[in-house]
Motif scaffolding. Structure first.
Motif, mmCIF file in Angstrom:
data_model
loop_
_atom_site.group_PDB
_atom_site.id
_atom_site.type_symbol
_atom_site.label_atom_id
_atom_site.label_comp_id
_atom_site.label_asym_id
_atom_site.label_seq_id
_atom_site.Cartn_x
_atom_site.Cartn_y
_atom_site.Cartn_z
ATOM 1 N N ILE A 71 -27.069 -26.528 69.885
ATOM 2 C CA ILE A 71 -28.487 -26.606 70.244
ATOM 3 C C ILE A 71 -28.735 -27.700 71.273
ATOM 4 O O ILE A 71 -29.450 -27.493 72.271
ATOM 5 N N SER A 72 -28.123 -28.862 71.081
ATOM 6 C CA SER A 72 -28.512 -30.053 71.852
ATOM 7 C C SER A 72 -27.850 -30.151 73.216
ATOM 8 O O SER A 72 -28.504 -30.544 74.196
ATOM 9 N N VAL A 73 -26.566 -29.828 73.335
ATOM 10 C CA VAL A 73 -25.849 -30.075 74.592
ATOM 11 C C VAL A 73 -26.400 -29.241 75.751
ATOM 12 O O VAL A 73 -26.764 -29.804 76.803
ATOM 13 N N GLU A 109 -33.836 -40.696 61.964
ATOM 14 C CA GLU A 109 -33.523 -39.320 61.601
ATOM 15 C C GLU A 109 -34.218 -38.898 60.311
ATOM 16 O O GLU A 109 -34.708 -37.761 60.213
ATOM 17 N N PHE A 110 -34.261 -39.789 59.323
ATOM 18 C CA PHE A 110 -34.876 -39.396 58.057
ATOM 19 C C PHE A 110 -36.372 -39.150 58.225
ATOM 20 O O PHE A 110 -36.950 -38.270 57.572
ATOM 21 N N PHE A 111 -37.020 -39.900 59.146
ATOM 22 C CA PHE A 111 -38.448 -39.679 59.400
ATOM 23 C C PHE A 111 -38.666 -38.316 60.055
ATOM 24 O O PHE A 111 -39.549 -37.553 59.646
ATOM 25 N N LEU A 112 -37.846 -37.993 61.069
ATOM 26 C CA LEU A 112 -37.947 -36.686 61.699
ATOM 27 C C LEU A 112 -37.662 -35.571 60.704
ATOM 28 O O LEU A 112 -38.305 -34.514 60.726
ATOM 29 N N MET A 170 -31.043 -33.426 63.707
ATOM 30 C CA MET A 170 -30.036 -34.208 64.421
ATOM 31 C C MET A 170 -30.087 -33.951 65.920
ATOM 32 O O MET A 170 -29.890 -34.859 66.734
ATOM 33 N N ALA A 171 -30.377 -32.695 66.293
ATOM 34 C CA ALA A 171 -30.402 -32.349 67.716
ATOM 35 C C ALA A 171 -31.546 -33.034 68.443
ATOM 36 O O ALA A 171 -31.422 -33.343 69.635
ATOM 37 N N THR A 212 -20.589 -38.561 62.535
ATOM 38 C CA THR A 212 -20.610 -39.802 61.752
ATOM 39 C C THR A 212 -22.020 -40.246 61.374
ATOM 40 O O THR A 212 -22.175 -41.089 60.496
ATOM 41 N N GLY A 213 -23.025 -39.712 62.038
ATOM 42 C CA GLY A 213 -24.383 -40.131 61.743
ATOM 43 C C GLY A 213 -25.160 -39.169 60.877
ATOM 44 O O GLY A 213 -26.398 -39.178 60.870
ATOM 45 N N VAL A 214 -24.449 -38.318 60.147
ATOM 46 C CA VAL A 214 -25.119 -37.284 59.348
ATOM 47 C C VAL A 214 -25.525 -37.774 57.964
ATOM 48 O O VAL A 214 -26.125 -37.009 57.214
ATOM 49 N N VAL A 215 -25.205 -39.017 57.620
ATOM 50 C CA VAL A 215 -25.402 -39.472 56.244
ATOM 51 C C VAL A 215 -26.867 -39.341 55.837
ATOM 52 O O VAL A 215 -27.196 -38.728 54.800
ATOM 53 N N LEU A 216 -27.771 -39.894 56.637
ATOM 54 C CA LEU A 216 -29.191 -39.859 56.290
ATOM 55 C C LEU A 216 -29.721 -38.435 56.275
ATOM 56 O O LEU A 216 -30.498 -38.061 55.379
ATOM 57 N N VAL A 217 -29.313 -37.624 57.256
ATOM 58 C CA VAL A 217 -29.805 -36.251 57.325
ATOM 59 C C VAL A 217 -29.318 -35.445 56.126
ATOM 60 O O VAL A 217 -30.079 -34.665 55.534
ATOM 61 N N GLU A 218 -28.061 -35.621 55.745
ATOM 62 C CA GLU A 218 -27.538 -34.885 54.595
ATOM 63 C C GLU A 218 -28.224 -35.309 53.301
ATOM 64 O O GLU A 218 -28.458 -34.480 52.416
#
Length: 318
Positions: free
Chosen positions: A111-113, A147-150, A191-192, A255-261
């Motif tokens: 989605i993002s790239v 990320e958690f706010f979004l 995340m995107a 590596t930054g998926v912790v909060l989103v997961e």
């Protein structure tokens, strides 16, 4: 090519050394945590003899450096030991979780790239226009929002009020691809939003930086349209910084998926890490941290190698 291979070899060696240092930090940080692991497992009512027996069974009575080298040797072979919470193999628990995390990161990257590069080119093409200013303002808001706010905002609008997507992304291994995509789409969009904004701004900056080059001015003096100047002349020469930005953001996606997961209760490595910290399941915590570190270092190496291959000036000493 002869000059490229030594540079790539140096980057690989540096990456291995960095990973070794990170593994020492991970193991040492867990060792410095307060409390006795054996006491935590058995509870406060356990006798001293029972605690001592469990410490001997877990190998905690041996020196830390001996346990570190044993853990490192097992990790190199894919054996991270057994979980303290359920006595299951850590590698068996990490396998499907890491596959879920890779799937989420890949969907976010798909989605993002393309979106980020396209928006970055358009923002550079219509520099200082209304589109450029709106895109920069929106991207700045997206970068500044955690990320958690979004994630919670998207849950409110798309799961609670409109019920388009599920609020909990509970995927299973036997789930069909369509259902998996449907349940993973909302955390992937979360995340995107962050990485798209960052990559868009960096792409725009890289292209605008090249627009002041003499060969760009010469192309414009020859009457080449502005769109062709950017797509045929500026964009190919801006690939090196763009590749770096894309590779680093792909590393961040994993590596930054912790909060989103955690927000979407997605069964990935990030959720497993948080659950294991809560249970003080240190073998799982160490394995999750090492996987995150190895993934981030790997994508940094890919960024370095991509920059070397796309920019001839990096292949030769100054």
């Amino acid at each position: 090519m002869g000059g490229v291979l030594p540079l790539i070899g140096k980057r690989l060696l540096l990456g291995l050394v960095t990973l070794l240092v990170v593994s020492i930090i991970i193991f040492g940080a867990v060792e410095l945590l307060p409390g006795d692991i054996a006491q935590q497992i058995l509870g406060q009512s356990a006798t001293a003899e029972t605690v001592a027996a469990l410490r001997e069974e877990l190998g905690l009575n041996r020196p830390a450096y001996v346990r570190y080298f044993e853990w490192l040797g097992g990790a190199i072979q894919g054996d991270f030991g057994n979980s303290l919470a359920n006595q299951r193999s850590v590698a068996e628990q990490l396998g499907p979780r890491f596959a879920n995390t890779l799937f989420l990161a890949a969907l976010a990257a798909v989605i993002s790239v393309p979106l980020a590069i396209g928006l970055g080119v358009l923002a550079a093409l219509y520099r200082n226009s209304v589109f450029d200013r709106v895109a920069n303002a929106v991207s700045l808001v997206s970068i500044s929002s955690p990320e958690f706010f979004l994630g919670y905002i998207l849950i409110v609008f798309f799961a609670v009020q409109n019920q388009i997507f599920p609020a909990i992304s509970n995927v299973t291994p036997d789930m069909e691809m369509g259902e998996r995509l449907y349940r993973t789409l909302l955390p992937a969009i979360t995340m995107a939003l962050v990485v798209t904004a960052y990559m868009m701004r960096m792409t725009r900056a890289a292209i605008i930086n090249l627009l002041a080059s003499p060969y760009i001015e010469m192309a414009r003096l020859k009457g080449v349209p502005n769109s062709k100047v950017i797509t045929r002349h500026a964009l190919p020469n801006a690939l090196a910084p763009i590749i770096n930005v894309v590779a680093l953001n792909l590393a961040y996606l994993i590596t930054g998926v912790v909060l989103v997961e955690v927000v979407f209760v997605y069964p990935g490595v990030g959720q497993l890490l948080v659950d294991s910290v809560t249970k003080r399941d240190f073998p799982v915590v160490q394995a999750c941290c090492l996987i995150f570190a190895a993934t981030f270092i790997l994508f940094n190496l890919i960024a370095d190698v991509g920059a070397i291959l796309s920019n001839p000036r990096l292949r030769h000493p100054k």
